[in-house]
Design a protein around this motif. Structure first.
Motif, PDB file in Angstrom:
ATOM      1  N   GLU A 184     -27.650  -1.566  -7.819  1.00 11.53           N
ATOM      2  CA  GLU A 184     -27.731  -0.144  -7.461  1.00 11.53           C
ATOM      3  C   GLU A 184     -29.153   0.277  -7.090  1.00 11.53           C
ATOM      4  OE1 GLU A 184     -26.114   1.483 -11.033  1.00 11.53           O
ATOM      5  OE2 GLU A 184     -24.033   1.207 -10.377  1.00 11.53           O
ATOM      6  N   ASN A 185     -30.106  -0.606  -7.310  1.00  7.47           N
ATOM      7  CA  ASN A 185     -31.505  -0.219  -7.107  1.00  7.47           C
ATOM      8  C   ASN A 185     -32.249  -1.012  -6.043  1.00  7.47           C
ATOM      9  OD1 ASN A 185     -32.625   1.917  -9.127  1.00  7.47           O
ATOM     10  ND2 ASN A 185     -31.056   0.752 -10.223  1.00  7.47           N
ATOM     11  N   ILE A 186     -31.624  -2.050  -5.499  1.00  5.33           N
ATOM     12  CA  ILE A 186     -32.324  -2.807  -4.456  1.00  5.33           C
ATOM     13  C   ILE A 186     -31.425  -2.967  -3.230  1.00  5.33           C
ATOM     14  CG2 ILE A 186     -33.704  -4.094  -6.141  1.00  5.33           C
ATOM     15  CD1 ILE A 186     -31.996  -6.563  -5.335  1.00  5.33           C
ATOM     16  N   ARG A 187     -32.046  -3.307  -2.107  1.00  5.81           N
ATOM     17  CA  ARG A 187     -31.277  -3.479  -0.865  1.00  5.81           C
ATOM     18  C   ARG A 187     -30.669  -4.878  -0.778  1.00  5.81           C
ATOM     19  NH1 ARG A 187     -35.932  -1.212   0.589  1.00  5.81           N
ATOM     20  NH2 ARG A 187     -36.757  -3.233   1.230  1.00  5.81           N
ATOM     21  N   GLY A 188     -31.296  -5.860  -1.441  1.00  7.81           N
ATOM     22  CA  GLY A 188     -30.850  -7.250  -1.327  1.00  7.81           C
ATOM     23  C   GLY A 188     -29.544  -7.510  -2.066  1.00  7.81           C
ATOM     24  N   HIS A 189     -29.123  -8.762  -2.003  1.00 10.77           N
ATOM     25  CA  HIS A 189     -27.866  -9.183  -2.633  1.00 10.77           C
ATOM     26  C   HIS A 189     -28.140  -9.612  -4.068  1.00 10.77           C
ATOM     27  CE1 HIS A 189     -25.972  -9.260   1.361  1.00 10.77           C
ATOM     28  NE2 HIS A 189     -27.188  -9.590   1.752  1.00 10.77           N
ATOM     29  N   VAL A 190     -27.220  -9.297  -4.976  1.00 10.77           N
ATOM     30  CA  VAL A 190     -27.401  -9.640  -6.385  1.00 10.77           C
ATOM     31  C   VAL A 190     -26.277 -10.563  -6.838  1.00 10.77           C
ATOM     32  CG1 VAL A 190     -27.546  -8.747  -8.741  1.00 10.77           C
ATOM     33  CG2 VAL A 190     -28.551  -7.441  -6.858  1.00 10.77           C
ATOM     34  N   LEU A 191     -26.667 -11.671  -7.471  1.00  6.44           N
ATOM     35  CA  LEU A 191     -25.664 -12.584  -8.043  1.00  6.44           C
ATOM     36  C   LEU A 191     -25.917 -12.680  -9.532  1.00  6.44           C
ATOM     37  CD1 LEU A 191     -26.425 -13.823  -4.942  1.00  6.44           C
ATOM     38  CD2 LEU A 191     -24.299 -14.961  -5.551  1.00  6.44           C
ATOM     39  N   ASN A 192     -24.884 -12.378 -10.302  1.00  4.01           N
ATOM     40  CA  ASN A 192     -24.997 -12.350 -11.756  1.00  4.01           C
ATOM     41  C   ASN A 192     -24.902 -13.773 -12.314  1.00  4.01           C
ATOM     42  OD1 ASN A 192     -24.908 -11.780 -14.452  1.00  4.01           O
ATOM     43  ND2 ASN A 192     -22.986 -10.601 -14.394  1.00  4.01           N
ATOM     44  N   ALA A 193     -25.985 -14.204 -12.980  1.00  2.00           N
ATOM     45  CA  ALA A 193     -25.981 -15.541 -13.598  1.00  2.00           C
ATOM     46  C   ALA A 193     -25.794 -15.424 -15.107  1.00  2.00           C
ATOM     47  CB  ALA A 193     -27.288 -16.249 -13.272  1.00  2.00           C
ATOM     48  N   GLY A 194     -25.237 -14.286 -15.550  1.00  2.00           N
ATOM     49  CA  GLY A 194     -24.971 -14.073 -16.970  1.00  2.00           C
ATOM     50  C   GLY A 194     -25.679 -12.826 -17.464  1.00  2.00           C
ATOM     51  N   ASP A 195     -24.885 -11.813 -17.895  1.00  2.00           N
ATOM     52  CA  ASP A 195     -25.484 -10.593 -18.460  1.00  2.00           C
ATOM     53  C   ASP A 195     -24.967 -10.401 -19.880  1.00  2.00           C
ATOM     54  OD1 ASP A 195     -22.926  -9.976 -17.329  1.00  2.00           O
ATOM     55  OD2 ASP A 195     -23.459  -7.861 -17.086  1.00  2.00           O
ATOM     56  N   GLY A 196     -25.824 -10.771 -20.839  1.00  2.00           N
ATOM     57  CA  GLY A 196     -25.446 -10.676 -22.247  1.00  2.00           C
ATOM     58  C   GLY A 196     -24.136 -11.392 -22.499  1.00  2.00           C
ATOM     59  N   ALA A 197     -23.273 -10.759 -23.303  1.00  2.00           N
ATOM     60  CA  ALA A 197     -21.965 -11.359 -23.587  1.00  2.00           C
ATOM     61  C   ALA A 197     -20.914 -10.818 -22.625  1.00  2.00           C
ATOM     62  CB  ALA A 197     -21.566 -11.075 -25.028  1.00  2.00           C
ATOM     63  N   HIS A 198     -21.354 -10.207 -21.512  1.00  2.77           N
ATOM     64  CA  HIS A 198     -20.418  -9.513 -20.625  1.00  2.77           C
ATOM     65  C   HIS A 198     -19.724 -10.447 -19.635  1.00  2.77           C
ATOM     66  CE1 HIS A 198     -19.868  -6.647 -17.011  1.00  2.77           C
ATOM     67  NE2 HIS A 198     -18.799  -6.593 -17.761  1.00  2.77           N
ATOM     68  N   GLU A 199     -20.453 -10.936 -18.609  1.00  3.14           N
ATOM     69  CA  GLU A 199     -19.820 -11.769 -17.568  1.00  3.14           C
ATOM     70  C   GLU A 199     -20.742 -12.896 -17.128  1.00  3.14           C
ATOM     71  OE1 GLU A 199     -17.026 -11.638 -15.033  1.00  3.14           O
ATOM     72  OE2 GLU A 199     -16.313  -9.569 -15.124  1.00  3.14           O
ATOM     73  N   HIS A 200     -20.135 -13.952 -16.653  1.00  3.65           N
ATOM     74  CA  HIS A 200     -20.850 -15.101 -16.069  1.00  3.65           C
ATOM     75  C   HIS A 200     -19.930 -15.619 -14.959  1.00  3.65           C
ATOM     76  CE1 HIS A 200     -23.270 -18.534 -15.521  1.00  3.65           C
ATOM     77  NE2 HIS A 200     -23.305 -19.032 -16.736  1.00  3.65           N
ATOM     78  N   PRO A 201     -19.890 -14.845 -13.839  1.00  4.05           N
ATOM     79  CA  PRO A 201     -18.850 -15.115 -12.848  1.00  4.05           C
ATOM     80  C   PRO A 201     -18.857 -16.518 -12.250  1.00  4.05           C
ATOM     81  CG  PRO A 201     -20.444 -13.486 -12.042  1.00  4.05           C
ATOM     82  CD  PRO A 201     -20.712 -13.676 -13.494  1.00  4.05           C
TER      83      PRO A 201
END
Ligand code: NCD
Length: 324
Positions: free
Chosen positions: A138-155
């Motif tokens: 929500e804060n940058i123009r580039g692409h974001v890939l989630n490599a793990g956020d806490g105990a939430h997701e690791h797609p």
């Protein structure tokens, strides 16, 4: 197959996501698109001799830059994302949180905006705080890939797990897949549940009641506190690591008791289906969640998962960075 850029065509029109934040938001069709693309990349990675002779590059993203922004330790995910980006021709920069100006009081968003001012195209982020990848997107123009956020997701972990299962069984629908162990602290578990359910698998969560609660059944899964009782009806066991670093209170009296009740060993394996598949996201604690004989045995696809990880991450990067 040739590695010529022109042969790869365009990202399917049905894929419209600029970021990969989680599996929960993906439809079955979107998951299948990534898996299919990963298989195409994998077949070149493994089979194509000209690929080996071309510096192992399919330069679909040549000229683009990716920053690896890891605030938690990682072996497989970080290396695999870096390799995936390089194999697509990208430049990769590793950001070291501990030696950055974050330690001087700079905020997370300021840090990332400064990185972005250096004309980067994509950020791969791992952080102990759930929602970090979403906040970044929500804060940058580039692409974001989630490599793990806490105990939430690791797609990407879930996608590579699912690809490994699909390659072995040729399908996901109708399979019974047990996630065993530290469900409470596992982002891998959450991402697997969303993905496997979307594709029609039966999911069992198994572990001590301190690490998995009956309430999880509201997600459409079955909870079992006994590994012995489910052994003979499961097609795939995904053995999750006990995440001591995230636990505030010790969830069982001793590691010996845990391995006695929930460890996968040769004796338990002998009571499973003859074509059972053993997977684990890694790292594994040998002798705790799984014995060496099982981890290194013929039913295990643990290293195959790692191979698949590069292909899945290539697919995720290419598709997000070329979404219509
Ligand atoms: C997982 C993670 O970091 O969430 N590992 C990984 O990415 N390969 C699981 C774990 O740490 O146990």
């Amino acid at each position: 197959m040739s590695t010529d850029v022109l042969d790869w065509g365009e990202v399917p029109a049905a894929w419209r996501r600029r970021h990969l934040l989680g599996v929960e938001e993906l439809s079955a069709g979107e998951i299948t698109l990534i898996l299919d693309q990963a298989e195409r990349f994998k077949s070149v990675l493994i089979q194509d001799k000209s690929y080996e002779n071309s510096g192992r590059k399919i330069p679909l993203l040549a000229g683009k830059t990716c920053v690896n922004l890891f605030f938690e330790n990682s072996t497989r995910t970080k290396t695999s994302f870096a390799l995936a980006a390089r194999r697509l021709g990208m430049d990769v920069v590793d950001f070291s949180a501990s030696t950055s100006s974050l330690s001087k009081g700079e905020t997370f968003i300021d840090t990332v905006k400064n990185l972005e001012a250096m004309q980067i195209d994509a950020i791969v982020v791992r952080h102990s705080c759930p929602g970090t990848a979403m906040l970044l997107s929500e804060n940058i123009r580039g692409h974001v890939l989630n490599a793990g956020d806490g105990a939430h997701e690791h797609p990407t972990q879930a996608l590579l797990d699912i690809l490994t299962i699909r390659q072995r069984f040729g399908r996901i629908a109708g399979l019974t897949i047990a996630l065993v162990g530290d469900i409470a602290h596992s982002r891998t578990a959450r991402s697997n549940i969303w993905g496997l359910k979307a594709l029609g698998a039966n999911v069992i969560l198994c572990g001590p009641s301190t690490l998995v609660a009956k309430q999880w059944e509201s997600l459409g899964v079955t909870v079992s506190f006994s590994l012995d009782q489910i052994l003979d009806r499961v097609d795939v066991f995904n053995l999750l690591r006990i995440q001591f670093e995230r636990q505030v209170i010790r969830p069982f009296p001793s590691t010996r008791e845990y391995s006695h009740l929930y460890g996968m060993d040769s004796e338990r394996l002998s009571r499973t289906k003859s074509d059972v598949l053993i997977i684990a996201p890694g790292p594994i604690n040998r002798g705790l969640e799984v014995t060496p004989e099982v981890a290194d045995g013929q039913h295990s696809a643990i290293l195959e998962q790692v191979t698949n990880g590069v292909a899945v991450r290539m697919a995720a990067l290419w598709m997000c960075m070329n979404a219509k």
